[in-house]
Write an enzyme that holds these catalytic residues in place. Structure first.
Site, PDB file in Angstrom:
ATOM      1  N   MET A   1      -2.132  -6.828   1.473  1.00  0.00           N
ATOM      2  CA  MET A   1      -2.408  -5.833   0.444  1.00  0.00           C
ATOM      3  C   MET A   1      -3.106  -4.666   1.059  1.00  0.00           C
ATOM      4  O   MET A   1      -4.241  -4.777   1.459  1.00  0.00           O
ATOM      5  CB  MET A   1      -3.330  -6.457  -0.584  1.00  0.00           C
ATOM      6  CG  MET A   1      -2.541  -7.109  -1.611  1.00  0.00           C
ATOM      7  SD  MET A   1      -1.263  -6.083  -2.177  1.00  0.00           S
ATOM      8  CE  MET A   1      -2.083  -5.140  -3.376  1.00  0.00           C
ATOM      9  N   CYS A   2      -2.423  -3.610   1.137  1.00  0.00           N
ATOM     10  CA  CYS A   2      -2.874  -2.616   2.068  1.00  0.00           C
ATOM     11  C   CYS A   2      -2.254  -1.270   1.749  1.00  0.00           C
ATOM     12  O   CYS A   2      -1.648  -1.091   0.698  1.00  0.00           O
ATOM     13  CB  CYS A   2      -2.451  -3.024   3.472  1.00  0.00           C
ATOM     14  SG  CYS A   2      -2.722  -4.767   3.793  1.00  0.00           S
ATOM     15  N   GLY A   3      -2.398  -0.357   2.698  1.00  0.00           N
ATOM     16  CA  GLY A   3      -1.718   0.922   2.610  1.00  0.00           C
ATOM     17  C   GLY A   3      -1.079   1.189   3.949  1.00  0.00           C
ATOM     18  O   GLY A   3      -1.644   0.833   4.990  1.00  0.00           O
ATOM     19  N   ASN A  83       2.583  -4.111   3.935  1.00  0.00           N
ATOM     20  CA  ASN A  83       1.697  -4.109   2.777  1.00  0.00           C
ATOM     21  C   ASN A  83       2.240  -5.139   1.815  1.00  0.00           C
ATOM     22  O   ASN A  83       3.420  -5.111   1.491  1.00  0.00           O
ATOM     23  CB  ASN A  83       1.708  -2.718   2.130  1.00  0.00           C
ATOM     24  CG  ASN A  83       1.098  -2.713   0.740  1.00  0.00           C
ATOM     25  OD1 ASN A  83       0.202  -3.508   0.445  1.00  0.00           O
ATOM     26  ND2 ASN A  83       1.577  -1.822  -0.110  1.00  0.00           N
TER      27      ASN A  83
END
Ligand SMILES: *[C@@H]1O[C@H](CO)[C@@H](O)[C@H](O)[C@H]1NC(C)=O
Ligand SMILES: *[C@@H]1O[C@H](CO)[C@@H](O)[C@H](O)[C@H]1NC(C)=O
Ligand SMILES: *[C@@H]1O[C@H](CO)[C@@H](O)[C@H](O)[C@H]1NC(C)=O
Length: 670
Positions: A1-3, A83
């Protein structure tokens, strides 16, 4: 979970940028979404400065630095930024352990192993929600792709000689992107219907698609997954009981894999059957001994549910129902009270984070809920989105379900003499008292869509009053035709020949407003503003493929005896053991924020502050004369259509100001 952020220099351009400059650009692009990944940040640029990858991380699975990205394999052949959340990764890890040298235990690391094992078909082995960019340095292949439903966002554009790819469009600002409105796209709802966005030359990678470029050459996009429905003339051979059990097992399985995390996992609970069923299944699995996130406690009262609580008396508050569900299950109920003031305060941020319009202010409510979940220490929540799309939960599917008899499945109480009555009883095509005037559509389009109507509703999703020049420029365009032409030929053929109209309607909705409006304004980009990863358990492809295979009349069921509809019939039966009798019987309520607000109250004041002559004229494509009266008509006069139109205009103003979008002119659109 990210960018993530990435670039590819296409062609053989002179490399004028220094490495420091490029590093700075990647850094700035990540900084714009640093809320998405506060735990770590990393970048990789290839030796010729022609490929760059950047990543900010929210650690959920494998909290150690081994899970940090960009990933690279030990041979330095393949690089990736990912992501999202990939379920079932343990199984692949075991299968591929002999041939791939895993660095850590992150779910996302399986992307490299799967790519090396399967080649481009690695895509069909990814289960979950994701957006990723992969660079195969040996073969010079660049791949950017996104999950099957569009839970995660992924956009691209070309600035100068570089193809840019990023999680959120605002990240392109770091590379010198100058945002302009794509007026035609807004006018014909292209941003809802196809690969376009509200910005000129910025595209999205469509759900279930990937973009590919070889040897720094031109890129193209292609589909790797789609939804299919059974032939409407072929009789179903399974029994109802088997099908109910099939839904139950697959949903349980989808929930089970989504419990896994190395951090606390909570639940978003509303008054509807979808999130209630998920909560019920989580409880069932925990009782059986499953771990919920980092907790192996069997104490049910430690399971936390979060529920938006709108003002009582607004007619939109469902928190009482949710509270009774929580009590029945024995889990902790956390109401998140969102009074009008909180909605108004978050109105602009909801637009900024979601980069989407929706004629409702519920995005602000979701933002408030994410903030509370975050403050309570939650990094993951399981949610109920996607059920209405796959099990026919919306009232406007009633009519579609009756356009043709379901020849695959004859209900025991079927009575052909009651057909006319059934159609009269079907839900009207309006949402909360707003009757859209559906624009004219080409007869050939209606035929292509097999006379389903949901596309007509979709064309009025953003009710703006346009400046007169748009009519001159784009008057001949009709949204439904734009939509129809965005699908590939095989899909159009199936709609016209072999799918039941209810399935066609589900397809239309699930490919358009769902990923581009709902999942944006009420989904990932909003939750991630507060570092909350939402896991929509219904959007599991093993479950949806099964749901799509079911007879339409078991999803939207018409009861010939009582003359009523049961939406999501088969789902109700499947989850009955996990929910209260109240939930099992409850009709679907639209999940929306209230539509009426106090005169001179916070929402009224917010709309007045945004909808000024100066702000509207700065857009260049919205008509001030007809927009000016909307706020008074909507708030003081209580006209729901005017209220929604005012929301839409105010959202445009927020985008124009926060992104710094240039004023649109007719000349630019030539
Ligand atoms: C899909 O779900 C069914 C029922 O739970 C299970 O038997 C099957 O193995 C699943 N398929 C995949 C590919 O996960
Ligand atoms: C429902 O479908 C019938 C045709 O079967 C159509 O005449 C009617 O207008 C539809 N109703 C709505 C509300 O769309
Ligand atoms: C859908 O198309 C088929 C085949 O052209 C036609 O027989 C059927 O009547 C159409 N259904 C509706 C509701 O128009």
């Amino acid at each position: 979970m990210c960018g993530i952020t990435a670039f590819l220099a296409v062609g053989q351009p002179p490399q004028t940028r220094s490495r420091e400059q490029i590093e700075q650009e990647i850094h700035n692009s990540l900084d714009i979404v640093k809320h998405r990944g506060p735990d770590a940040s990393g970048k990789w640029i290839n030796s010729g400065n022609r490929v760059g990858l950047g990543h900010v991380r929210l650690s959920i699975v494998d909290l150690s630095p081994e899970g940090n990205q960009p990933f690279e394999d030990t041979e330095n052949e393949v690089y990736a930024v990912v992501n999202g959340e990939l379920y079932d990764h343990e199984r692949y890890r075991e299968e591929l352990a002999a041939e791939y040298n895993f660095r850590g235990h992150s779910d996302c690391e399986i992307v490299l192993a799967l790519y090396k094992h399967y080649g481009l078909d690695f895509l069909s082995h990814l289960r979950g929600e994701f957006a990723l960019v992969l660079w195969d340095a040996k073969r010079e292949v660049f791949v950017a792709t996104r999950d099957r439903y569009g839970i995660k966002s992924l956009y691209y554009t070309v600035v100068g000689d570089r193809l840019l790819v990023a999680t959120e469009m605002k990240q392109f600002l770091a590379y010198g992107w100058e945002p302009e409105w794509d007026v035609r796209s807004v006018y014909e709802s292209g941003w809802v219907f196809d690969e376009r966005t509200i910005f000129r030359d910025v595209k999205k990678i469509q759900p279930g698609h990937y973009l590919i470029s070889r040897n720094y050459g031109e890129f193209r996009t292609d589909k790797y997954w789609d939804m299919h429905y059974p032939d409407k003339f072929t009789k179903e051979v399974r029994t109802e009981e088997e099908m109910i059990e099939g839904v139950r097992q697959r949903l349980l399985d989808a929930v089970r894999v989504r419990l896994r995390a190395d951090v606390p996992v909570g639940i978003y609970l509303s008054g509807g059957i979808d999130s209630s069923a998920i909560a019920g299944m989580v409880v069932h699995l925990v009782k059986e001994g499953a771990k919920l996130g980092d907790s192996s406690s069997k104490d049910l009262s430690r399971i936390q549910c979060f529920t938006v609580q709108f003002d009582k008396g607004s007619g939109f508050d469902e928190s009482d129902v949710a509270e009774r569900t929580a009590e029945f299950l024995g889990v902790k109920f956390n109401p998140v009270h969102v009074p009008e003031g909180k909605l108004a305060e978050r109105f602009e941020n909801a637009v900024w984070y979601s980069e989407a319009f929706m004629a409702d202010i519920n995005g602000a409510g979701k933002l408030a809920m994410a903030e509370v979940a975050h403050n309570a220490g939650f990094k993951v929540v399981i949610t109920g989105e996607g059920s209405d799309e796959h099990f026919a939960g919306y009232s406007y599917f009633q009519n579609e379900s009756l356009l043709e008899d379901d020849l695959t499945w004859t209900p025991p109480d079927y009575d052909p003499t009651k057909r006319e009555e059934a159609i009269r009883n079907a839900g009207t095509n309006h949402i909360q008292g707003v009757k859209w005037v559906v624009p004219q559509t080409l007869p050939s389009t209606m035929r292509t869509l097999n006379n389903t109507r949901v596309a007509g509703l979709l064309t009025r999703a953003v009710p703006l009053y346009y400046a007169p020049w748009l009519q001159d420029e784009f008057g001949a365009s009709d949204g439904q035709t734009v939509l129809t032409e965005s699908f590939d030929g095989e899909v159009r053929h199936a709609m016209a020949q072999s799918w039941h109209p209810l399935h066609t309607a589900e397809y239309l909705w699930t490919k358009t407003a769902f990923p581009n409006s709902l999942l944006r304004y009420l989904g990932d980009n909003i939750d991630m503003a507060y570092q909350v990863e939402s896991r929509p358990a219904f959007l599991d492809h093993n479950l949806t493929e099964f749901a799509n295979s079911l007879p339409p009349s078991l999803k939207m069921k018409y009861n010939y005896g009582s003359g009523t509809f049961t939406e999501k019939y088969i789902l109700r039966e499947a989850v009955r053991p996990f929910v209260t009798e109240e939930i099992y019987k409850r009709k679907k309520q639209p999940y929306m924020a209230p539509m009426r607000y106090a005169v001179d109250g916070p929402v009224h004041r917010k709309l007045k502050e945004l909808i000024t002559k100066e702000n509207i004229e700065a857009l260049g494509f919205v008509d001030w004369e007809r927009t000016e009266p909307l706020v008074e008509k909507g708030i003081v006069g209580g006209d729901p259509l005017a209220f929604r139109a005012a929301i839409a205009a105010a959202q445009c103003v927020v985008v124009s100001q926060r992104f710094g979008v240039k004023k649109a002119t007719q000349n630019d659109c030539k």
